[in-house]
Write a protein that holds these residues in place. Structure first.
Motif, PDB file in Angstrom:
ATOM      1  N   PHE A 138       1.175  10.546  -0.834  1.00 21.69           N
ATOM      2  CA  PHE A 138       1.923  11.556  -0.067  1.00 21.69           C
ATOM      3  C   PHE A 138       3.036  10.875   0.742  1.00 21.69           C
ATOM      4  N   SER A 139       3.482   9.715   0.253  1.00 24.48           N
ATOM      5  CA  SER A 139       4.512   8.964   0.987  1.00 24.48           C
ATOM      6  C   SER A 139       5.917   9.422   0.619  1.00 24.48           C
ATOM      7  N   GLY A 140       6.043  10.171  -0.460  1.00 23.96           N
ATOM      8  CA  GLY A 140       7.364  10.583  -0.906  1.00 23.96           C
ATOM      9  C   GLY A 140       8.114   9.482  -1.640  1.00 23.96           C
ATOM     10  N   ARG A 153       0.868  -1.180   0.000  1.00 20.02           N
ATOM     11  CA  ARG A 153       0.000   0.000   0.000  1.00 20.02           C
ATOM     12  C   ARG A 153       0.902   1.226   0.000  1.00 20.02           C
ATOM     13  N   GLU A 183      -3.034  20.266  -7.208  1.00 20.32           N
ATOM     14  CA  GLU A 183      -2.403  21.446  -6.626  1.00 20.32           C
ATOM     15  C   GLU A 183      -2.639  21.388  -5.117  1.00 20.32           C
ATOM     16  N   LEU A 184      -1.625  20.905  -4.425  1.00 21.40           N
ATOM     17  CA  LEU A 184      -1.812  20.600  -3.015  1.00 21.40           C
ATOM     18  C   LEU A 184      -1.987  21.860  -2.167  1.00 21.40           C
ATOM     19  N   MET A 185      -3.126  21.933  -1.486  1.00 19.65           N
ATOM     20  CA  MET A 185      -3.368  23.008  -0.526  1.00 19.65           C
ATOM     21  C   MET A 185      -3.920  22.346   0.724  1.00 19.65           C
ATOM     22  N   LEU A 186      -3.211  22.465   1.823  1.00 22.70           N
ATOM     23  CA  LEU A 186      -3.697  21.808   3.038  1.00 22.70           C
ATOM     24  C   LEU A 186      -4.507  22.772   3.901  1.00 22.70           C
ATOM     25  N   TRP A 187      -5.406  23.476   3.238  1.00 19.71           N
ATOM     26  CA  TRP A 187      -6.373  24.361   3.900  1.00 19.71           C
ATOM     27  C   TRP A 187      -7.751  23.970   3.410  1.00 19.71           C
ATOM     28  N   LEU A 209       3.017   3.338   3.591  1.00 24.17           N
ATOM     29  CA  LEU A 209       4.098   2.608   2.938  1.00 24.17           C
ATOM     30  C   LEU A 209       4.186   1.276   3.687  1.00 24.17           C
ATOM     31  N   PRO A 238      -6.702  24.975   8.652  1.00 27.87           N
ATOM     32  CA  PRO A 238      -5.625  24.043   8.287  1.00 27.87           C
ATOM     33  C   PRO A 238      -6.110  22.596   8.388  1.00 27.87           C
ATOM     34  N   LEU A 239      -5.754  21.791   7.389  1.00 27.72           N
ATOM     35  CA  LEU A 239      -6.205  20.396   7.351  1.00 27.72           C
ATOM     36  C   LEU A 239      -5.174  19.462   7.968  1.00 27.72           C
ATOM     37  N   GLU A 240      -5.664  18.340   8.501  1.00 25.94           N
ATOM     38  CA  GLU A 240      -4.781  17.279   8.994  1.00 25.94           C
ATOM     39  C   GLU A 240      -4.760  16.160   7.959  1.00 25.94           C
ATOM     40  N   VAL A 241      -3.588  15.726   7.556  1.00 25.93           N
ATOM     41  CA  VAL A 241      -3.500  14.630   6.591  1.00 25.93           C
ATOM     42  C   VAL A 241      -3.976  13.336   7.268  1.00 25.93           C
ATOM     43  N   GLN A 287      -0.038   8.732   3.423  1.00 26.83           N
ATOM     44  CA  GLN A 287       1.361   8.582   3.850  1.00 26.83           C
ATOM     45  C   GLN A 287       1.746   7.104   3.999  1.00 26.83           C
TER      46      GLN A 287
END
Lengths: 126, 232
Positions: A36-38, A32, A85-89, A105, A96-99, A103
């Motif tokens: 947003f895991s990089g 999985r 277009e990542l906006m964490l709002w 892996l 502000p948003l919480e992911v 993430q």
């Protein structure tokens, strides 16, 4: 470019699980992978293919399930899915948003050839 | 064929080493920062100036990560702090490398440990080292789009220093644009424009740093991690 190290860890985890069960052939490794895991899926697959030789997974296919990024707005009490277009709002109230997801892996499961239980080298083959 | 549930984080081993490091830090009441940036953003120069501005307020040690050379550790030693250099072929530091460094680098006499990670905008975000806070440097000469291209590094940062603001007049970006782009992907980050050459913005950055150290010390105190015997 840490995908080679990641692929080596994936193989190590898969082999450890297979060995516990006495399996000698891993057919599938299921991963999985969060958006947003990089970690880049293509690079990870490439590294997995390069590194699997000589392991119990040298016949194995790497299956990757992509997990989309979702985030939580505590004001709206709602899940938001930030787009390309990542906006964490929060688009509705600007909190502000919480992911929440994205993430990941994780090795979810492996598929192995069933070990021939009870069969010893000296067992009759019939 | 048989399906076997595994449900294991790929970076589980690193996370376990990081938890062990964190326990070591807590037992010594040592506050640890992990410093990130792209290559050339000015991490070492920022640390040199930070050491100077703190002027002995804390006993600080630095662990430097680089592919090759002791250049950065030598610079930190010249700036008056003990430094340990990790050379690794990896593109980022991992928690076990820090654990090994801790067997060679004396941390008992330190209040603050700063880990300067390898210059990289992707991998360090995935590897917890056991730190208490993460500081990112983002320099004006890198252009305004970095946070959108590498959001995870920014999202995971507690503090983002917009470095080289003295060079902004020579670029096509503004401090406001850089700051807005950082906050778009990292809404809770503390953002400070600084220049390591002129010293601009350092009082605000030093203010954040000392507040972070004090906050973490308070957290140690609450969790009972206070050191009773410095020899242990």
């Amino acid at each position: 470019m840490h995908e080679a190290g990641i692929a080596a860890s994936v193989l190590e985890i898969a082999e450890t699980e297979a060995r516990k069960l006495g399996a000698t052939t891993i057919r599938v490794v299921k991963l999985r992978l969060g958006d947003f895991s990089g970690v880049v899926a293509d690079a990870l697959e490439f590294a997995f293919e390069a590194l699997k030789a000589g392991t119990l997974a040298d016949q194995a296919r790497l299956e990757i399930e992509r997990i989309p990024l979702t985030a939580w707005c505590s004001t709206c009490q709602a899940t938001r899915q930030p787009q390309e277009e990542l906006m964490l709002w929060c688009p509705a109230c600007n909190t502000p948003l919480e992911v929440m997801t994205g993430q990941e892996l994780d090795v979810e499961y492996i598929e192995i050839d069933e070990p021939e239980r009870g069969r010893e080298p000296w067992s009759a083959s019939a | 064929m048989e399906r076997i549930s595994v449900e294991t984080k790929v970076l589980k081993k690193n996370d376990e080493f990081a938890a062990e490091n964190r326990a070591v830090f807590e037992a010594r009441r040592l506050v640890v920062f992990n410093v990130w940036s792209a290559p050339g953003a000015g991490k070492t120069t920022m640390l040199e100036r930070t050491l100077k501005e703190l002027d002995g307020r804390y006993r600080i040690g630095v662990i430097e990560g680089d592919i090759q050379t002791e250049i950065d550790a030598d610079r930190i030693r010249s700036a008056g702090a003990p430094a340990y250099q990790i050379n690794t072929s990896r593109c980022h530091l991992e928690a076990n490398m820090i654990q090994e460094a801790l067997t060679k680098f004396p941390i008992d006499a330190l209040d603050v440990l700063i880990i300067e990670n390898i210059g990289n905008m992707v991998c360090p975000a995935s590897y917890d080292l056991g730190e208490h806070a993460r500081v990112m440097l983002y320099s004006s000469t890198e252009g305004a789009e970095k946070p959108r291209k590498y959001p995870k590094m920014f999202y995971r940062s507690d503090c983002v220093l917009l470095n080289k603001v003295d060079l902004v007049p020579y670029t096509n970006v503004s401090v406001e644009e850089l700051s807005a782009n950082v906050l778009a992907v990292s809404p809770k980050a503390a953002v400070f424009p600084i220049s390591c050459r002129t010293g601009e913005g350092f009082s605000a950055w030093i203010g954040w740093l000392t507040a972070a150290v004090e906050r973490q010390r308070e957290a140690f105190h609450v969790s009972g991690g206070a050191r009773t015997n410095p020899g242990n």
